[in-house]
Each structure stands twice: as C-alpha cells, then as structure tokens.
Design a protein around this motif. Structure first.
Motif, PDB file in Angstrom:
ATOM      1  N   ASP A 199      17.829 -15.807 -24.291  1.00 30.25           N
ATOM      2  CA  ASP A 199      16.966 -16.933 -23.931  1.00 30.25           C
ATOM      3  C   ASP A 199      15.849 -16.490 -22.993  1.00 30.25           C
ATOM      4  N   MET A 200      16.180 -15.640 -22.031  1.00 32.19           N
ATOM      5  CA  MET A 200      15.162 -15.179 -21.097  1.00 32.19           C
ATOM      6  C   MET A 200      14.149 -14.257 -21.787  1.00 32.19           C
ATOM      7  N   LEU A 201      14.648 -13.381 -22.650  1.00 34.81           N
ATOM      8  CA  LEU A 201      13.731 -12.514 -23.394  1.00 34.81           C
ATOM      9  C   LEU A 201      12.786 -13.344 -24.261  1.00 34.81           C
ATOM     10  N   HIS A 202      13.292 -14.417 -24.812  1.00 32.03           N
ATOM     11  CA  HIS A 202      12.474 -15.307 -25.638  1.00 32.03           C
ATOM     12  C   HIS A 202      11.320 -15.902 -24.838  1.00 32.03           C
ATOM     13  N   CYS A 203      11.605 -16.353 -23.614  1.00 38.51           N
ATOM     14  CA  CYS A 203      10.597 -17.103 -22.862  1.00 38.51           C
ATOM     15  C   CYS A 203       9.807 -16.278 -21.851  1.00 38.51           C
ATOM     16  N   PHE A 204      10.067 -14.988 -21.754  1.00 39.06           N
ATOM     17  CA  PHE A 204       9.210 -14.139 -20.925  1.00 39.06           C
ATOM     18  C   PHE A 204       7.763 -14.184 -21.398  1.00 39.06           C
ATOM     19  N   ARG A 205       7.557 -14.541 -22.671  1.00 42.51           N
ATOM     20  CA  ARG A 205       6.201 -14.573 -23.240  1.00 42.51           C
ATOM     21  C   ARG A 205       5.260 -15.445 -22.427  1.00 42.51           C
ATOM     22  N   TYR A 206       5.818 -16.435 -21.703  1.00 42.65           N
ATOM     23  CA  TYR A 206       4.976 -17.384 -20.977  1.00 42.65           C
ATOM     24  C   TYR A 206       4.752 -16.991 -19.511  1.00 42.65           C
ATOM     25  N   VAL A 207       5.475 -15.993 -19.040  1.00 42.23           N
ATOM     26  CA  VAL A 207       5.320 -15.585 -17.641  1.00 42.23           C
ATOM     27  C   VAL A 207       3.919 -15.058 -17.342  1.00 42.23           C
ATOM     28  N   PRO A 208       3.287 -14.252 -18.219  1.00 47.98           N
ATOM     29  CA  PRO A 208       1.920 -13.809 -17.924  1.00 47.98           C
ATOM     30  C   PRO A 208       0.937 -14.966 -17.735  1.00 47.98           C
ATOM     31  N   GLN A 209       1.116 -16.059 -18.464  1.00 47.20           N
ATOM     32  CA  GLN A 209       0.243 -17.217 -18.279  1.00 47.20           C
ATOM     33  C   GLN A 209       0.378 -17.785 -16.872  1.00 47.20           C
ATOM     34  N   ILE A 210       1.609 -17.848 -16.386  1.00 47.10           N
ATOM     35  CA  ILE A 210       1.840 -18.360 -15.041  1.00 47.10           C
ATOM     36  C   ILE A 210       1.254 -17.404 -14.010  1.00 47.10           C
ATOM     37  N   ALA A 211       1.423 -16.106 -14.246  1.00 44.74           N
ATOM     38  CA  ALA A 211       0.883 -15.104 -13.320  1.00 44.74           C
ATOM     39  C   ALA A 211      -0.637 -15.207 -13.213  1.00 44.74           C
ATOM     40  N   ALA A 212      -1.290 -15.598 -14.306  1.00 47.50           N
ATOM     41  CA  ALA A 212      -2.748 -15.739 -14.290  1.00 47.50           C
ATOM     42  C   ALA A 212      -3.196 -17.024 -13.600  1.00 47.50           C
ATOM     43  N   ALA A 214      -1.331 -18.610 -10.894  1.00 48.55           N
ATOM     44  CA  ALA A 214      -0.834 -18.788  -9.525  1.00 48.55           C
ATOM     45  C   ALA A 214      -1.317 -17.690  -8.586  1.00 48.55           C
ATOM     46  N   LYS A 215      -1.255 -17.991  -7.300  1.00 48.03           N
ATOM     47  CA  LYS A 215      -1.585 -16.988  -6.293  1.00 48.03           C
ATOM     48  C   LYS A 215      -0.527 -15.892  -6.266  1.00 48.03           C
ATOM     49  N   ALA A 216       0.733 -16.280  -6.347  1.00 48.22           N
ATOM     50  CA  ALA A 216       1.832 -15.311  -6.303  1.00 48.22           C
ATOM     51  C   ALA A 216       2.986 -15.839  -7.151  1.00 48.22           C
ATOM     52  N   VAL A 217       3.616 -14.924  -7.893  1.00 50.91           N
ATOM     53  CA  VAL A 217       4.741 -15.280  -8.759  1.00 50.91           C
ATOM     54  C   VAL A 217       5.897 -14.336  -8.472  1.00 50.91           C
ATOM     55  N   THR A 218       7.084 -14.902  -8.319  1.00 50.82           N
ATOM     56  CA  THR A 218       8.310 -14.120  -8.217  1.00 50.82           C
ATOM     57  C   THR A 218       9.214 -14.499  -9.374  1.00 50.82           C
ATOM     58  N   VAL A 219       9.734 -13.500 -10.074  1.00 49.65           N
ATOM     59  CA  VAL A 219      10.646 -13.720 -11.187  1.00 49.65           C
ATOM     60  C   VAL A 219      12.040 -13.290 -10.751  1.00 49.65           C
ATOM     61  N   TRP A 220      12.939 -14.248 -10.696  1.00 50.68           N
ATOM     62  CA  TRP A 220      14.339 -13.989 -10.331  1.00 50.68           C
ATOM     63  C   TRP A 220      15.131 -13.902 -11.628  1.00 50.68           C
ATOM     64  N   GLU A 231       9.310  -1.826 -14.957  1.00 46.66           N
ATOM     65  CA  GLU A 231       8.649  -0.654 -15.531  1.00 46.66           C
ATOM     66  C   GLU A 231       7.352  -1.006 -16.261  1.00 46.66           C
ATOM     67  N   MET A 232       7.168  -2.285 -16.551  1.00 45.92           N
ATOM     68  CA  MET A 232       5.903  -2.708 -17.175  1.00 45.92           C
ATOM     69  C   MET A 232       4.805  -2.915 -16.132  1.00 45.92           C
ATOM     70  N   GLU A 233       5.133  -2.693 -14.850  1.00 46.21           N
ATOM     71  CA  GLU A 233       4.198  -2.868 -13.735  1.00 46.21           C
ATOM     72  C   GLU A 233       3.521  -4.243 -13.807  1.00 46.21           C
ATOM     73  N   PRO A 234       4.320  -5.298 -13.762  1.00 48.10           N
ATOM     74  CA  PRO A 234       3.775  -6.645 -13.963  1.00 48.10           C
ATOM     75  C   PRO A 234       3.028  -7.159 -12.735  1.00 48.10           C
ATOM     76  N   PRO A 235       2.193  -8.166 -12.923  1.00 50.19           N
ATOM     77  CA  PRO A 235       1.473  -8.773 -11.793  1.00 50.19           C
ATOM     78  C   PRO A 235       2.315  -9.832 -11.089  1.00 50.19           C
ATOM     79  N   TYR A 236       3.581  -9.559 -10.953  1.00 48.73           N
ATOM     80  CA  TYR A 236       4.485 -10.463 -10.252  1.00 48.73           C
ATOM     81  C   TYR A 236       5.640  -9.654  -9.678  1.00 48.73           C
ATOM     82  N   ARG A 237       6.316 -10.232  -8.719  1.00 45.06           N
ATOM     83  CA  ARG A 237       7.470  -9.579  -8.097  1.00 45.06           C
ATOM     84  C   ARG A 237       8.726  -9.892  -8.904  1.00 45.06           C
ATOM     85  N   VAL A 238       9.623  -8.909  -9.019  1.00 48.11           N
ATOM     86  CA  VAL A 238      10.886  -9.079  -9.731  1.00 48.11           C
ATOM     87  C   VAL A 238      12.033  -8.918  -8.743  1.00 48.11           C
ATOM     88  N   CYS A 239      12.965  -9.878  -8.740  1.00 44.78           N
ATOM     89  CA  CYS A 239      14.146  -9.742  -7.887  1.00 44.78           C
ATOM     90  C   CYS A 239      15.384 -10.162  -8.678  1.00 44.78           C
TER      91      CYS A 239
END
Length: 451
Positions: A199-212, A214-220, A231-239
């Motif tokens: 389910d998470m792999l399916h909806c990761f597609r929309y995370v880049p839109q949110i990153a574009a 918002a000021k800051a995005v954290t993905v838990w 490893e994809m060096e995303p424009p958001y923090r991963v925890c």
C-alpha cells in the motif's frame, strides 16, 4: 453459582477480552437453561471472535429455532455463512434479517459486502447506500462503498469514501491537525504510514507532489522501506520511529494512503522509485555471471501468510514452478519468508538464481529488479515495487481481485508497464499459469529474434 451470576460472569469476561473463558461460562449457562435464545446469541458472537465458525453456526441455528423473528441471529448467521464461502445462503440470511428489521444498517452493510463478492455490484451499492441512509456515521459502510467504486474504476469518488477508514481506526489519530487539502505554502507536514508495504509503495507516487507544495516534508515509514527512499536522495526527510518526531514541528499530518483523496488529480509520474546506482551495479554483475545471456525473470508466488486474503492470492510453489519448463530463462527468486525454502530445494541450479537470501530490505530488492527483464508475481509488495520502478511486470490475480486492480482489464491504471493475468475460474491457477507460460514463451522468442 446461580444462573444469573454465570451469565454476568460470562459478560464481564467478554468485556475484559477473555473470550475463551467467557464462552465456557455461556456453555454452562446453556446447559442449565437450554431454552434461552439470548444465551446462544452471546455464545455465537464469542465463537465468531474465536474463529470457531461451525460451532457459531450451530449457535445461531439454535437462536433461529427458538426465536424465528430474531433479525440479529439471521445477520450473524449470514456473517458465518459468508466466512464459510456459502455466499448465496449468506445473502438469504441478510435479506431475512432486513425483512424482519428494515432499519438494520449493520445487516445492510454486511449484505453489501456479500453482494460484492457475488458480483452483484449495483445491488451492493444500493445496500451500502441504504445502510448509510439509516446510519450516516456507519463509517465501515462508507469505506466499503469506496472500495466498491474503486473496484469499478470510479476512482475519484472511491478515494473520497475510502478515506473514512481513519475515523474508525483509533490508532491512526495523532496530536497534529490532519491535512484536509489546505495550502501547504510555508508549512510543514508529516506523512505517515498506516498500511502494508504494498500500500505504501503504491501511494509513494504522490509524495513528490506534496514535497513540491510544502516548506518541509517528513515521511515516517516502516524500516524495510527507509533505505529505498533515502538512497533516492529525496527532497524530504525520512524517519522510521516516533521517537524521531516532535509534533510541534508540524502544521499538518496526513497518511500517505490518504493522499489520493486530498490531491486534485490521481495522475502521477511512473517510475517514481528506483534503485541506487551502486546497488544496481552490484546486482548487474551478479546476474550477468549467472544468466549467460538468458532472459531474466524475477518471481514471487506467495504473499504474507498473515494477510486476510492470502489463501486466495498465493500459489503453491509446486503449481507455480510448472512455468519453469519455459526455456531460455534464468528464474530469479525474489520470494522471502518461509516459502523461500521451496526454491532453494529446486534442483536446476543452471536455470535458477536464488537472490532472496540477500534481500535484506526493499532497497536491495530494487537493485535486483533493476537488472531483470520481467517480474512475475502474485499480489504482493514486490509487484508494487516493480510497477513503481517502471519494470515490466506480470501480476497474477485471484478471481476476486483487490479493489485497485479493478475488473476485467488486462492493463493497469497505476502501473503502465504492468500486465494483469486474472483467474477465470475461482481458485484455478493452472489455467492462469498456462496463459502466462504461453505469453512468456512468445516474449522470449521475440526477444531472441530481435537479438
């Protein structure tokens, strides 16, 4: 102990979660007074919770015999019969419950679920709508109606109702305002997981839109997915732990799986996940040595055995391996868990490559997939990962597929490089595998001619 004391003790045990002990007390009460329908009703409900379906059926049969106008007993009998896959009989029970008690939203909701499995989709929709007419806050009915619309390809309408799941699952509530689509300019948002890996792999597609936005995005996210994202060096923090989070840092929070309901469009770029270059190169070298020019096909034949639908979506290895007779292929094992051992025991090392022992997380799996020609899998997280990477993927689906794969179509809205192979007879994988083997033979032959 008096009869009333036995019943009260049983009720108290049930309230405290001691279901087996509670059932024993109700058995004692029934032995003392076998003519009381409500005792069988209580015991039957406990037996459902304990997955003792045959005994539960006997209990509700006793209730109906003693009290033929007991709408609740017919509803629960329907629940039991549906679980035992007697769908037509379950439908009859739900209809009887509603006949006896027309304003019975729970029975209407249950009947909707049953009708959906019977492929009576218009009737299922009407059952859900009627349930919501009597009880507008029956969020399970909203959720199930949403999955019905998604199954039918009515995605925008479906996602809006699907989002009702967060209101009836307490564990997803957080001390941060839930994002409802407000402007994210100058604001920070926490995107959190709340379903399985696929389910998470399916909806990761929309995370880049949110990153574009918002000021800051954290993905838990769950630990096995974390390195893949990092490893994809995303424009958001991963925890991966709530200990890394401070609620005061966030203006909003939103489940990753709620993003489709909040964004203006379901369109997204694919691929949106990929393997790190170093990892990709490591697996290129390993597979090049093993393949000797053969067509490389990754395989997954079984899902998580804890999944509620696993018995329908997984295939036994003995049946699945019949495809291995197709020539010109290096079969690469992507199956982890207990099922992995069956591949290891197979006796054709020249044509079988067992990568599963090194698949420590999804980043490692992505490194393998990046070097394959094709992935063939049942409905699992690996299929989602391959689809999200834009890899050619053949997905093997049971007769009643999960909502996201919709009905009848062979292509996939979510993953353009995915092809769907569906059961035409419920439970029959042999015909599906024969079609896959035929298509695979044609694909390998075509590839060889091109070379």
């Amino acid at each position: 102990m008096e009869q009333c004391e036995i019943v009260e003790a049983g009720l108290n045990l049930a309230r405290s979660g001691k279901l087996r002990e509670a059932a024993i007390y109700f058995c004692k009460a029934i032995k003392t007074d076998p003519g009381r329908a409500e005792l069988y009703q209580h015991l039957g409900e406990l037996l459902i919770a304990l997955d003792e379906w045959d005994n539960a059926q006997n209990c509700f049969g006793q209730v109906i015999a003693l009290k033929p106008d007991a709408a609740e007993a017919y509803n629960y009998m329907g629940v039991v019969l549906r679980r035992k896959d007697h769908l037509e009989e379950a439908e009859e029970c739900y209809r009887k419950a509603i006949e006896l008690q027309p304003e019975y939203p729970e029975a209407l909701y249950n009947m909707g679920n049953c009708l959906k499995l019977l492929e009576k989709y218009e009737e299922a929709e009407q059952a859900y709508l009627k349930a919501l007419e009597w009880q507008p806050d029956l969020l399970r009915a909203q959720f199930s109606l949403g999955t019905l619309y998604l199954l039918l390809g009515e995605r925008e309408k479906g996602w809006k109702l699907y989002d009702a799941r967060l209101d009836w699952k307490e564990e997803f509530r957080m001390d941060i305002p839930i994002w409802q689509g407000e402007s994210l300019i100058g604001r920070s948002i926490l995107l959190f997981y709340e379903q399985g890996f696929g389910d998470m792999l399916h909806c990761f597609r929309y995370v880049p839109q949110i990153a574009a936005m918002a000021k800051a995005v954290t993905v838990w996210i769950q630990e096995p997915l974390a390195r893949l994202l990092k490893e994809m060096e995303p424009p958001y923090r991963v925890c991966t732990s709530s200990r890394e989070l401070d609620a005061a840092q966030f203006d909003f929070a939103c489940s990753i799986f709620s993003l489709p309901a909040k964004l203006p469009s379901l369109e997204a770029e694919v691929p949106y996940l990929w393997a790190a270059q170093e990892n990709k190169e490591t697996w290129r070298k390993k597979l090049a040595l093993a393949s000797n020019g053969l067509f490389k096909v990754g395989v997954v034949w079984a899902g998580n055995p804890e999944h509620t639908n696993d018995e329908n979506r997984s295939i036994s290895f003995e049946e699945f391996r019949r495809m291995f007779t197709v020539q010109g292929i290096l079969w690469v094992n992507l199956q982890v868990g207990e099922e992995q051992k069956y591949f290891q025991e197979a006796s054709e090392p020249a044509r079988l490559f067992d990568a599963a022992g090194e698949l420590t997380d999804f980043a490692e799996t992505a490194g393998v997939i990046a070097n394959l020609d094709l992935v063939i899998a049942v409905d699992t997280a690996v299929a989602h990962l391959a689809g999200a990477m834009g890899k050619a993927t053949w997905l093997l689906l049971p007769y009643h597929p999960e909502w996201r794969w919709e009905l009848k179509r062979e292509d996939c809205f979510w993953y353009p490089a995915m092809r769907l192979f569906r059961q035409t007879v419920r439970g029959d994988w042999s015909e599906v595998l024969l079609r896959v083997a035929t298509a695979l033979t044609e694909k390998v032959n075509l590839t060889e001619r091109r070379e």
